[in-house]
Design an enzyme around this catalytic site. Structure first.
Site, PDB file in Angstrom:
ATOM      1  N   GLN A 185       0.886  -1.113  -0.056  1.00 24.99           N
ATOM      2  CA  GLN A 185       0.074   0.049  -0.029  1.00 24.99           C
ATOM      3  C   GLN A 185       0.854   1.187  -0.018  1.00 24.99           C
ATOM      4  O   GLN A 185       2.028   1.512   0.960  1.00 24.99           O
ATOM      5  CB  GLN A 185      -1.089  -0.079   1.200  1.00 24.99           C
ATOM      6  N   TYR A 213      -6.598 -13.098  -2.249  1.00 22.08           N
ATOM      7  CA  TYR A 213      -5.675 -12.260  -2.585  1.00 22.08           C
ATOM      8  C   TYR A 213      -5.109 -11.564  -1.360  1.00 22.08           C
ATOM      9  O   TYR A 213      -5.344 -10.267  -1.069  1.00 22.08           O
ATOM     10  CB  TYR A 213      -6.314 -11.053  -3.257  1.00 22.08           C
ATOM     11  N   ASN A 218      -0.850  -8.071   4.720  1.00 16.79           N
ATOM     12  CA  ASN A 218      -1.216  -6.775   5.246  1.00 16.79           C
ATOM     13  C   ASN A 218      -2.379  -6.749   6.241  1.00 16.79           C
ATOM     14  O   ASN A 218      -2.425  -6.190   7.163  1.00 16.79           O
ATOM     15  CB  ASN A 218      -1.307  -5.849   3.979  1.00 16.79           C
ATOM     16  N   GLU A 234      -3.094 -16.675  -1.937  1.00 13.85           N
ATOM     17  CA  GLU A 234      -2.349 -15.909  -2.609  1.00 13.85           C
ATOM     18  C   GLU A 234      -1.639 -16.849  -3.685  1.00 13.85           C
ATOM     19  O   GLU A 234      -1.205 -17.913  -3.516  1.00 13.85           O
ATOM     20  CB  GLU A 234      -1.393 -15.209  -1.883  1.00 13.85           C
ATOM     21  N   ASP A 294      -9.739  -8.582  -1.436  1.00 16.88           N
ATOM     22  CA  ASP A 294      -9.145  -7.236  -1.542  1.00 16.88           C
ATOM     23  C   ASP A 294      -8.534  -7.235  -3.200  1.00 16.88           C
ATOM     24  O   ASP A 294      -7.407  -7.303  -3.487  1.00 16.88           O
ATOM     25  CB  ASP A 294      -8.027  -6.767  -0.793  1.00 16.88           C
ATOM     26  N   CYS A 319      -9.892  -0.938  -4.737  1.00 18.42           N
ATOM     27  CA  CYS A 319      -9.228   0.156  -5.131  1.00 18.42           C
ATOM     28  C   CYS A 319      -9.649   0.692  -6.555  1.00 18.42           C
ATOM     29  O   CYS A 319      -9.070   1.657  -7.150  1.00 18.42           O
ATOM     30  CB  CYS A 319      -7.678  -0.150  -5.397  1.00 18.42           C
ATOM     31  N   GLU A 353      -9.873   4.446  -2.564  1.00 17.04           N
ATOM     32  CA  GLU A 353     -10.381   3.014  -2.153  1.00 17.04           C
ATOM     33  C   GLU A 353     -11.514   3.158  -1.295  1.00 17.04           C
ATOM     34  O   GLU A 353     -11.883   4.050  -0.777  1.00 17.04           O
ATOM     35  CB  GLU A 353      -8.917   2.616  -1.340  1.00 17.04           C
TER      36      GLU A 353
END
EC number: 2.1.1.35
Length: 361
Positions: A185, A213, A218, A234, A294, A319, A353
């Site tokens: 980020q 994802y 994070n 992931e 995300d 996003c 976002e």
């Protein structure tokens, strides 16, 4: 990346325009009050890439305003973190008179952290040799940075290719390995606010969490406090390695990170597919109350939307408001919007976002 005009005196008005645009765009849904999370008006961006421009004896940074053919010289850059800004021009002052460091240098990338670390990548249109290594070594100590040299099919590390970020989330520090060219980020303070909002939104969900994802973990790591167990997927090797490092570094033991597409995990959870990667994890004992997504700017495809709608609670960080809007048209048929937030990751641009939390009707 186009060059934004950083005008702190206009920040609040510009953010209000973004909020009004979101309210109009999502008016067809039964919207709760929109929660607004601001950015610092200056020095907010922790990573940046700059082309370097050779003009006779001069060497300077450029960005492109509107098109890729019109370079704009940079002699200051108030959007980047103070850590980057305090050294980026001093770095050029050292490189400019040195023919070995300067020759065919075309780009410099910076990756900084809120905790003060800085990784600098120097990109060249030529192969790098031992002389380059000897010339660049003193810069590490002079600027207290890590350095990478890159050329075609060549990568030279002076020590490491990552930084370690510390994010303070609800009074607890979380340490994250962030690798060069991996996704992070860009706005660290807004990232902290996003994570805290996600924790707050899902505080009463209970049960177990499945995440698609997950990147380097994070959100995953701090969200784990709300759930008995977390299973995250992931597909990037680099991100999975970072996530596993981050889990160990932070001493979090109720998370399993799997390197596989989200579609595969969904089929496994339905009993329609098997994989050696989940052997011994006893996934059949999990009670997944919540799914967290995300996704990239393209949003969720139709199949993934169907997957997430199978869960009682949906936590979605987006996003791209356009693809979020498209996805919500389908998701809102089965789930009700409980929370809606906007996060100003990219001040002085049109980008926003969004975060939404939905529960099954």
């Amino acid at each position: 990346m186009a060059l934004p005009r950083v005008e702190p005196e206009k920040y609040n008005a510009l953010l209000a325009e973004k909020q009004a645009r979101i309210e109009a765009q999502f008016a067809e849904f039964d919207l709760p009050d929109i929660e607004v999370f601001t950015s610092q008006p200056e020095h907010y961006r922790l990573r940046a890439e700059f082309r370097t421009w050779h003009d006779g004896d001069d060497l300077y940074y450029v960005m492109f305003d509107g098109d890729k053919r019109t370079p704009v010289r940079l002699d200051s850059c108030p959007m980047v973190s103070e850590r980057i800004h305090d050294m980026m021009f001093k770095l050029l002052d050292v490189i400019r008179p040195d023919p070995v460091l300067r020759f065919k240098l075309f780009q410099i990338d910076f990756l900084s952290t809120l905790s003060g670390e800085l990784l600098v990548s120097l990109l060249y249109h030529r192969q790098l040799d031992d002389e380059w290594v000897e010339r660049v070594k003193p810069l590490r100590e002079q600027f207290n940075i890590d350095i990478i040299g890159r050329a075609r099919k060549q990568k030279i590390l002076l020590e490491r290719d990552y930084v370690v970020e510390t994010l303070n989330i609800k009074g607890r520090p979380y340490r994250y390995k962030q690798v060069e060219n991996g996704f992070t980020q860009p706005n660290g303070h807004v990232c902290e606010k996003m994570i805290e909002w996600a924790i707050d939104a899902s505080a009463h969900a209970g049960g177990d969490l499945v995440e698609f994802y997950c990147g380097n973990g994070n959100f995953t790591l701090p969200l784990a406090q709300n759930f008995r167990r977390v299973v995250a997927t992931e597909i990037s090797k680099v991100s999975v390695r970072s996530a596993l490092w981050n889990l160990e570094e932070n001493g979090i033991e109720n998370i399993d990170v799997l390197r596989m597409p989200s579609e595969d995990l969904s089929l496994i959870l339905k009993g329609e597919k098997t994989s050696r990667k989940v052997q011994g994890l006893a996934l059949e004992e999990c009670e997944f109350s919540t799914v967290f997504v995300d996704p990239p700017r393209c949003g969720l495809d139709e199949h993934t939307v169907e997957q997430v709608c199978e869960y009682p609670h949906i936590l979605y960080i987006s996003c791209n408001p356009d693809t979020l809007h498209e996805n919500l048209r389908q998701i809102s048929k089965t789930h009700k919007l409980e929370r809606f937030a906007i996060f100003d990751q990219f001040p002085y641009t049109d980008h926003l976002e969004c975060g939404v939390y939905l529960t099954r009707r």
